[in-house]
Design a protein around this motif. Structure first.
Motif, PDB file in Angstrom:
ATOM      1  N   SER A  17       0.841  -1.194   0.000  1.00 40.46           N
ATOM      2  CA  SER A  17       0.000   0.000   0.000  1.00 40.46           C
ATOM      3  C   SER A  17       0.877   1.246   0.000  1.00 40.46           C
ATOM      4  CB  SER A  17      -0.928  -0.004   1.216  1.00 40.46           C
ATOM      5  OG  SER A  17      -0.177   0.015   2.409  1.00 40.46           O
ATOM      6  N   GLN A  18       0.229   2.378  -0.270  1.00 33.26           N
ATOM      7  CA  GLN A  18       0.924   3.655  -0.278  1.00 33.26           C
ATOM      8  C   GLN A  18      -0.089   4.772  -0.092  1.00 33.26           C
ATOM      9  OE1 GLN A  18       2.809   4.460  -4.065  1.00 33.26           O
ATOM     10  NE2 GLN A  18       1.013   3.861  -5.220  1.00 33.26           N
ATOM     11  N   PHE A  19       0.413   5.969   0.097  1.00 32.51           N
ATOM     12  CA  PHE A  19      -0.420   7.154   0.117  1.00 32.51           C
ATOM     13  C   PHE A  19      -0.059   7.968  -1.116  1.00 32.51           C
ATOM     14  CE2 PHE A  19      -0.189   5.711   4.441  1.00 32.51           C
ATOM     15  CZ  PHE A  19      -1.486   5.887   4.914  1.00 32.51           C
ATOM     16  N   THR A  20      -1.063   8.583  -1.743  1.00 38.00           N
ATOM     17  CA  THR A  20      -0.823   9.343  -2.964  1.00 38.00           C
ATOM     18  C   THR A  20      -1.508  10.704  -2.891  1.00 38.00           C
ATOM     19  OG1 THR A  20      -2.759   8.494  -4.149  1.00 38.00           O
ATOM     20  CG2 THR A  20      -0.718   7.216  -4.347  1.00 38.00           C
ATOM     21  N   HIS A  21      -1.043  11.584  -3.726  1.00 39.82           N
ATOM     22  CA  HIS A  21      -1.700  12.871  -3.948  1.00 39.82           C
ATOM     23  C   HIS A  21      -1.541  13.172  -5.430  1.00 39.82           C
ATOM     24  CE1 HIS A  21      -3.186  16.919  -2.857  1.00 39.82           C
ATOM     25  NE2 HIS A  21      -2.523  17.253  -3.964  1.00 39.82           N
ATOM     26  N   THR A  22      -2.653  13.293  -6.135  1.00 36.93           N
ATOM     27  CA  THR A  22      -2.618  13.579  -7.568  1.00 36.93           C
ATOM     28  C   THR A  22      -2.757  15.081  -7.784  1.00 36.93           C
ATOM     29  OG1 THR A  22      -3.567  11.414  -8.048  1.00 36.93           O
ATOM     30  CG2 THR A  22      -3.667  13.052  -9.812  1.00 36.93           C
ATOM     31  N   PHE A  23      -1.756  15.652  -8.456  1.00 34.96           N
ATOM     32  CA  PHE A  23      -1.753  17.082  -8.754  1.00 34.96           C
ATOM     33  C   PHE A  23      -2.385  17.376 -10.113  1.00 34.96           C
ATOM     34  CE2 PHE A  23       1.915  16.419  -5.978  1.00 34.96           C
ATOM     35  CZ  PHE A  23       1.751  17.419  -5.039  1.00 34.96           C
ATOM     36  N   TYR A  24      -2.267  16.405 -11.023  1.00 35.29           N
ATOM     37  CA  TYR A  24      -2.664  16.626 -12.411  1.00 35.29           C
ATOM     38  C   TYR A  24      -3.004  15.270 -12.998  1.00 35.29           C
ATOM     39  CZ  TYR A  24      -2.302  19.599 -16.636  1.00 35.29           C
ATOM     40  OH  TYR A  24      -2.547  20.358 -17.739  1.00 35.29           O
ATOM     41  N   ASN A  25      -4.155  15.180 -13.670  1.00 34.16           N
ATOM     42  CA  ASN A  25      -4.535  13.894 -14.257  1.00 34.16           C
ATOM     43  C   ASN A  25      -5.329  14.117 -15.534  1.00 34.16           C
ATOM     44  OD1 ASN A  25      -4.504  11.064 -14.241  1.00 34.16           O
ATOM     45  ND2 ASN A  25      -6.559  10.992 -13.392  1.00 34.16           N
ATOM     46  N   ASP A  26      -5.040  13.312 -16.534  1.00 32.01           N
ATOM     47  CA  ASP A  26      -5.720  13.407 -17.837  1.00 32.01           C
ATOM     48  C   ASP A  26      -5.729  14.833 -18.364  1.00 32.01           C
ATOM     49  OD1 ASP A  26      -6.189  10.693 -18.210  1.00 32.01           O
ATOM     50  OD2 ASP A  26      -8.017  10.755 -17.008  1.00 32.01           O
ATOM     51  N   PHE A  27      -4.558  15.459 -18.298  1.00 34.08           N
ATOM     52  CA  PHE A  27      -4.314  16.771 -18.889  1.00 34.08           C
ATOM     53  C   PHE A  27      -5.012  17.924 -18.157  1.00 34.08           C
ATOM     54  CE2 PHE A  27      -4.025  13.456 -22.148  1.00 34.08           C
ATOM     55  CZ  PHE A  27      -2.697  13.594 -22.514  1.00 34.08           C
ATOM     56  N   ASN A  28      -5.410  17.702 -16.878  1.00 30.99           N
ATOM     57  CA  ASN A  28      -6.081  18.751 -16.103  1.00 30.99           C
ATOM     58  C   ASN A  28      -5.565  18.796 -14.673  1.00 30.99           C
ATOM     59  OD1 ASN A  28      -8.230  19.837 -17.912  1.00 30.99           O
ATOM     60  ND2 ASN A  28      -8.836  17.684 -17.951  1.00 30.99           N
ATOM     61  N   PRO A  29      -5.416  20.003 -14.093  1.00 22.93           N
ATOM     62  CA  PRO A  29      -5.051  20.103 -12.677  1.00 22.93           C
ATOM     63  C   PRO A  29      -6.158  19.495 -11.801  1.00 22.93           C
ATOM     64  CG  PRO A  29      -4.851  22.238 -13.775  1.00 22.93           C
ATOM     65  CD  PRO A  29      -5.522  21.315 -14.726  1.00 22.93           C
ATOM     66  N   THR A  30      -5.756  18.790 -10.746  1.00 21.77           N
ATOM     67  CA  THR A  30      -6.722  18.152  -9.846  1.00 21.77           C
ATOM     68  C   THR A  30      -6.443  18.499  -8.387  1.00 21.77           C
ATOM     69  OG1 THR A  30      -5.347  16.170  -9.775  1.00 21.77           O
ATOM     70  CG2 THR A  30      -7.134  16.186 -11.393  1.00 21.77           C
ATOM     71  N   SER A  31      -5.531  19.415  -8.139  1.00 29.70           N
ATOM     72  CA  SER A  31      -5.128  19.738  -6.776  1.00 29.70           C
ATOM     73  C   SER A  31      -4.979  21.244  -6.607  1.00 29.70           C
ATOM     74  CB  SER A  31      -3.785  19.062  -6.462  1.00 29.70           C
ATOM     75  OG  SER A  31      -3.249  19.539  -5.252  1.00 29.70           O
ATOM     76  N   GLY A  32      -5.393  21.730  -5.453  1.00 33.66           N
ATOM     77  CA  GLY A  32      -5.194  23.138  -5.125  1.00 33.66           C
ATOM     78  C   GLY A  32      -3.727  23.494  -4.932  1.00 33.66           C
ATOM     79  N   TYR A  33      -2.860  22.482  -4.849  1.00 32.29           N
ATOM     80  CA  TYR A  33      -1.423  22.700  -4.685  1.00 32.29           C
ATOM     81  C   TYR A  33      -0.693  22.819  -6.023  1.00 32.29           C
ATOM     82  CZ  TYR A  33      -1.896  21.592   0.257  1.00 32.29           C
ATOM     83  OH  TYR A  33      -2.253  21.611   1.577  1.00 32.29           O
ATOM     84  N   PHE A  34      -1.434  22.708  -7.112  1.00 24.99           N
ATOM     85  CA  PHE A  34      -0.784  22.708  -8.423  1.00 24.99           C
ATOM     86  C   PHE A  34       0.074  23.949  -8.645  1.00 24.99           C
ATOM     87  CE2 PHE A  34      -0.574  23.715 -12.925  1.00 24.99           C
ATOM     88  CZ  PHE A  34       0.027  22.561 -13.402  1.00 24.99           C
ATOM     89  N   ASN A  35      -0.496  25.132  -8.506  1.00 26.38           N
ATOM     90  CA  ASN A  35       0.257  26.362  -8.800  1.00 26.38           C
ATOM     91  C   ASN A  35       1.448  26.549  -7.876  1.00 26.38           C
ATOM     92  OD1 ASN A  35      -1.363  27.072 -10.949  1.00 26.38           O
ATOM     93  ND2 ASN A  35      -2.695  28.384  -9.732  1.00 26.38           N
TER      94      ASN A  35
END
Length: 160
Positions: free
Chosen positions: A42-60
């Protein structure tokens, strides 16, 4: 074929990334597998960007310094993976991120630990803070666990 770049981020951007991603308020999400469902890890993840779109408020705040350095024309996915310290080194399953040989994969090491990235050709890359490795996305590779510090954090980039 495998490019290793040490001191990838400048000190200021690295400090912002490290303090944010190691904060007790950073949102990590539990995933009950490492590579494929049922692999027993197992692991922990955080997705910043997926399928060519930002998905996280931390992107910028956290990802733009990478985008500027990678000079990508199109980003498929950016995510962070955190695995917790283990009592032994475990090599996870070989995989490729995407089968498209024109896509690139980058692995950025957020912290230094005794985990590694291993390629099917036998090449091993140590997890050293602020190191980026870049290779074709169809190249098979595997990560390992670590035994020396609390966690191993890497960021995974896939782009054209």
């Amino acid at each position: 074929m495998i490019q290793v770049i040490d001191k990838f981020l400048n000190v200021e951007d690295l400090n912002i990334l490290s303090s944010s991603i190691n904060s007790d308020s950073f949102p990590w999400y539990y995933l009950n597998h490492k590579v494929i469902p049922g692999d027993g890890h197992s692991q922990f993840t955080h997705t910043f960007y997926n399928d060519f779109n930002p998905t996280s408020g931390y992107f910028n705040s956290l990802i733009l310094p990478f985008i500027n350095k990678l000079k990508s024309s199109s980003i498929k996915r950016i995510k962070a993976n955190m695995t917790l310290k283990n009592n032994k080194i475990i090599k996870y399953k070989f995989h490729n991120d995407f089968k498209d040989k024109n896509m690139k994969t980058g692995i950025f090491y957020v912290n230094t630990n005794n985990g590694k990235t291993i390629f099917k050709n036998g090449k091993e890359i140590d997890s050293i803070k602020n190191r980026m490795i870049i290779f074709p996305s169809n190249l098979e590779h595997a990560g390992t666990s670590n035994t020396d510090i609390e966690n191993r954090i890497v960021m995974n980039f896939n782009w054209f």
